[in-house]
Design an enzyme around this catalytic site. Structure first.
Site, PDB file in Angstrom:
ATOM      1  N   ASP A 226       0.940  -1.254   0.153  1.00 56.77           N
ATOM      2  CA  ASP A 226      -0.124   0.160  -0.070  1.00 56.77           C
ATOM      3  C   ASP A 226       0.949   1.168  -0.079  1.00 56.77           C
ATOM      4  O   ASP A 226       1.696   1.473   0.877  1.00 56.77           O
ATOM      5  CB  ASP A 226      -0.955  -0.288   1.223  1.00 56.77           C
ATOM      6  CG  ASP A 226      -1.851   1.073   1.308  1.00 56.77           C
ATOM      7  OD1 ASP A 226      -1.723   2.165   0.418  1.00 56.77           O
ATOM      8  OD2 ASP A 226      -2.773   0.976   2.196  1.00 56.77           O
ATOM      9  N   HIS A 245      -2.980  12.407  -9.452  1.00 58.82           N
ATOM     10  CA  HIS A 245      -4.217  13.330  -9.668  1.00 58.82           C
ATOM     11  C   HIS A 245      -5.541  12.729  -8.825  1.00 58.82           C
ATOM     12  O   HIS A 245      -6.287  13.472  -8.782  1.00 58.82           O
ATOM     13  CB  HIS A 245      -4.410  13.416 -11.159  1.00 58.82           C
ATOM     14  CG  HIS A 245      -5.116  12.049 -11.789  1.00 58.82           C
ATOM     15  ND1 HIS A 245      -5.973  12.180 -12.710  1.00 58.82           N
ATOM     16  CD2 HIS A 245      -5.074  10.956 -11.571  1.00 58.82           C
ATOM     17  CE1 HIS A 245      -6.383  11.002 -13.127  1.00 58.82           C
ATOM     18  NE2 HIS A 245      -5.823  10.183 -12.313  1.00 58.82           N
TER      19      HIS A 245
END
Length: 338
Positions: A226, A245
């Site tokens: 992760d 983004h």
């Protein structure tokens, strides 16, 4: 421009969602696959799809007006070059994206007013942390999302390969690399490069399979993890495509700081992202960036950033922005650890 012309222009823009709906139905019916080998009669297409023949004819008429198919003879239809990209077997297929847009994005955008009024994503308005948590509850939706993202990466990859010279990199890690589409292509072009796709465990099977199929399985592998927790310190360069983004500044800095910790001082960070113009115009590419930005507002909660905003974000994360390269509709941003 007269008031009538302006009104008609607005009228066309308001109705543009109908084009997406028509293409979505064509994708779900598999019309591109049925027309792959040549023109077919309306009757055969209706029988193959199970659709009402008369209604299907009206759909095909609409598809012909937007360039997806063409009428061939009195009652036969053929696929155009543009329409062939709806074929799942096409080299550059966008069938998955058509389904993703028609079933997920268009429905999510119906609540855009609420997101603009509150500044919250669709998931946050339902009391969830982010869109990925919401999406993860339905494996079928995850599969459709992954298929669409793979298609977009496949479109962007040739431009990335033309824009940047990867030959000086020994070990490249694609953080958030999903199915390994981008890393596989880079490794194919750079025979001495070793690679790692780093993403959540659920991506392992698809990525490993893709890396084997592209012939780079002996030099590229998958690592599970992760990126909000840690990024493995195994590469001299890290690439992230359409990752930053997705997230607000705080979460983006967390990801980038983990990348900084993982890189040697001589390492490189490469971001493949859209760049918002400082002063957007009515140009097609500016509109695309602005609409993508709204998609981030409604979806994961991120934003499309200007070059100056990326410079500031990188500075906060321990990087100096070196330069940017044009990669088609995207840009590749190169940064170095500070």
């Amino acid at each position: 421009m007269s008031s009538q012309v302006s009104a008609l222009r607005l009228f066309d823009l308001i109705q543009s969602h109908r084009v997406t709906a028509v293409i979505y139905v064509a994708a779900r019916l598999g019309l591109a696959e049925l027309l792959r080998d040549g023109p077919q009669t309306l009757g055969k297409l209706a029988k193959a799809t199970g659709a009402d023949e008369r209604a299907l004819g009206r759909l095909l008429t609409a598809l012909s007006t937007i360039g997806i198919c063409s009428r061939s003879g009195e009652d036969r239809y053929a696929l155009t070059e543009v329409g062939s990209c709806l074929d799942s077997a096409a080299e550059q297929s966008f069938k998955g994206w058509a389904i993703f847009e028609g079933e997920m994005i268009s429905k999510a955008w119906s609540g855009m007013l609420e997101s603009v009024m509150t500044g919250k994503t669709a998931a946050e308005l339902q009391g969830l942390a982010n869109t990925f948590e919401l999406m993860g509850r339905t494996p079928e939706i995850v599969d459709k999302f992954n298929a669409a993202m793979t298609e977009l990466t496949r479109l962007v990859t040739p431009d990335v390969l033309r824009a940047y010279d990867f030959s000086g990199i020994r070990h490249l890690m694609d953080v958030g690399g999903g199915s390994g589409e981008l890393l596989g292509a880079i490794a194919q072009q750079n025979r001495k490069l070793r690679g790692t796709v780093f993403d959540l465990p659920r991506c392992a099977e698809a990525a490993s399979k893709h890396l084997r199929q592209t012939g780079v399985g002996d030099r590229a592998e998958f690592a599970a993890g992760d990126f909000f927790e840690a990024v493995p310190a195994i590469a001299d360069a890290i690439i992230l495509k359409s990752i930053i983004h997705d997230w607000d500044d705080a979460r983006s800095v967390a990801i980038l700081q983990n990348c900084r910790k993982a890189l040697p001082d001589s390492g490189k960070l490469l971001l493949v992202e859209r760049l918002m113009p400082e002063t957007p115009t009515t140009a097609d590419e500016d509109r695309e960036q602005a609409l993508s930005d709204l998609n981030m507002l409604r979806g994961p909660g991120g934003l499309e950033r200007t070059k100056a905003q990326y410079r500031e974000l990188l500075d906060r994360s321990g990087f100096d922005l070196v330069t940017t390269y044009s990669a088609g509709r995207f840009n590749l941003i190169e940064a170095r650890p500070r």
